[in-house]
Design an enzyme around this catalytic site. Structure first.
Site: not given
Ligand code: PMP
Length: 375
Positions: A69-70, A179, A197, A199, A235, A321
């Site tokens: 997601a980042t 989320q 994301s 995970h 890739t 994070c």
């Molecule tokens: N956005 C939100 C709302 C999240 O909760 C998170 C993960 N804590 C992220 C972005 C970042 O996701 P990723 O670890 O997949 O980069």
């Protein structure tokens, strides 16, 4: 071990892991290769992408794979602002975003773009009037987190998009749905772009998606490959893509039923911990049940996380994070530094058991009383 940090990350489900292993073993060709092994890999990716697109009722071409997601947030905000800079230089974000969005906004400011922060009301909802006021002819984009990672507050994205389009039909709505997806039902047609994301929904780490409406263009962040059409050249991560499709297929089954189950577990914790007058529940009627945020009065969140760890119970203080001590989302809701300094987040999933919740409550009460006595 009792794991109650599912909003930080989830374990990979065994079925997903099986898909990962199978794809890795049986599809060795580079999807970009022109020979039959390449085509076999390309076909598998195409089928996984079709499945994901079907689940969200969008087009396969609207799914862009990222590392998470980042990266999806980076691509959405930087890629769109750069692509449409001839239209203007302004972006609006909420005060309930993931830290990655704020880091991207700082970067955009360093490039000369203007960032506005829209207010929210005491229930955590975006202040519609403030949003209306802040939209200008030069506003390219608004980015609003679908479900806040610390307090679980969920935004009415459809209404927000209607407000935006009424003020400026060209302004785009991006939502960080990291989320939300896999926890509550979402409609990608409520937004122009969305990030999520793998995970967070029992998929592997290292794979995410940017949904981008086909009506939009975007400036790639990464340069490379002979395929000039590609938004993210290189890739493709075949086993991760296949695993993500599998994880989504599992996660989106019986979503409402699973949400009701999680709500019962959440209600149980709230009921049991409501006996403590100093504990404040940082939630509103818009919080999803998977995330329960508490302030512990004189006890620091971090201290409590480690106290629970001694019981082999895993929760978090802020989002995984943001390493700071202050919860920015709790500040945005209550504007109370003490309350924002002492937060913990318990995040529950559909695989959490009643027994785990009972043991958590027992350990919580023991540690809370102990630490309060020390104070
Ligand atoms: N956005 C939100 C709302 C999240 O909760 C998170 C993960 N804590 C992220 C972005 C970042 O996701 P990723 O670890 O997949 O980069």
């Amino acid at each position: 071990m009792i794991y109650l940090d599912y909003s930080a990350t989830t374990p990979v489900s065994y079925d997903v892991l099986d898909s990962y292993n199978k794809a890795t073993r049986e599809f060795i060709g580079n999807p970009n290769s022109i020979h039959s092994l390449g085509k076999k890999s390309r076909d598998l990716i195409e089928s996984a992408t079709n499945q994901i697109a079907d689940l969200f009722k969008v087009l396969p071409s609207e799914i862009i794979y990222t590392s998470g997601a980042t990266e999806a947030n980076n691509l959405a905000l930087i890629g769109i602002m750069q692509k449409y800079k001839s239209r203007g230089n302004h972006i609006i974000v909420s005060k309930l975003e993931h830290p990655s969005i704020y880091a991207i906004c700082d970067y955009l400011e360093s490039l000369g773009f203007k960032v506005s922060y829209v207010n929210n009301n005491e229930e955590g909802l975006i202040d519609f009037e403030d949003l209306r006021r802040k939209i200008r002819p030069e506003t390219i984009m608004v980015s609003i987190c679908g479900v806040n990672s610390e307090t679980g507050v969920r935004q009415p994205l459809k209404t927000i998009r209607q407000i935006i389009k009424k003020e400026n039909v060209l302004t785009l709505l991006h939502s960080d749905l990291t989320q939300a997806i896999g926890k509550v039902s979402v409609n990608l047609h409520d937004v122009d772009l969305a990030s999520f994301s793998g995970h967070k929904l029992f998929g592997p780490k290292g794979i995410g998606v940017l949904y981008k409406s086909d009506k939009l263009e975007i400036e790639p962040l990464i340069k490379g490959s002979s395929n000039h059409e590609s938004i993210r050249p290189g890739t493709p991560a075949l086993p991760l893509i296949v695993s993500l499709a599998k994880a989504l297929r599992i996660a989106l089954v019986d979503l409402d039923k699973k949400e009701m189950y999680v709500k019962r577990l959440n209600d149980k914790i709230v009921e049991e911990l409501s006996i403590y007058p100093d504990i404040k529940f940082n939630r509103t009627k818009y919080s999803i049940p998977h995330i329960l945020n508490l302030s512990l009065g004189n006890i620091r969140g971090e201290t409590f996380v480690h106290a629970m760890e001694a019981h082999n119970i895993y929760i978090s203080s802020n989002t995984a994070c943001s390493s700071g001590n202050l919860s920015t989302s709790v500040m945005a809701l209550y504007n109370d530094t003490k309350r924002a300094m002492s937060t913990i987040r318990i995040s529950i999933s559909s695989i959490t058991t009643n027994d785990e919740i009972n043991k958590f409550i027992e350990a919580f009460k023991e540690e809370y009383s102990k630490l309060n006595e020390l104070k």
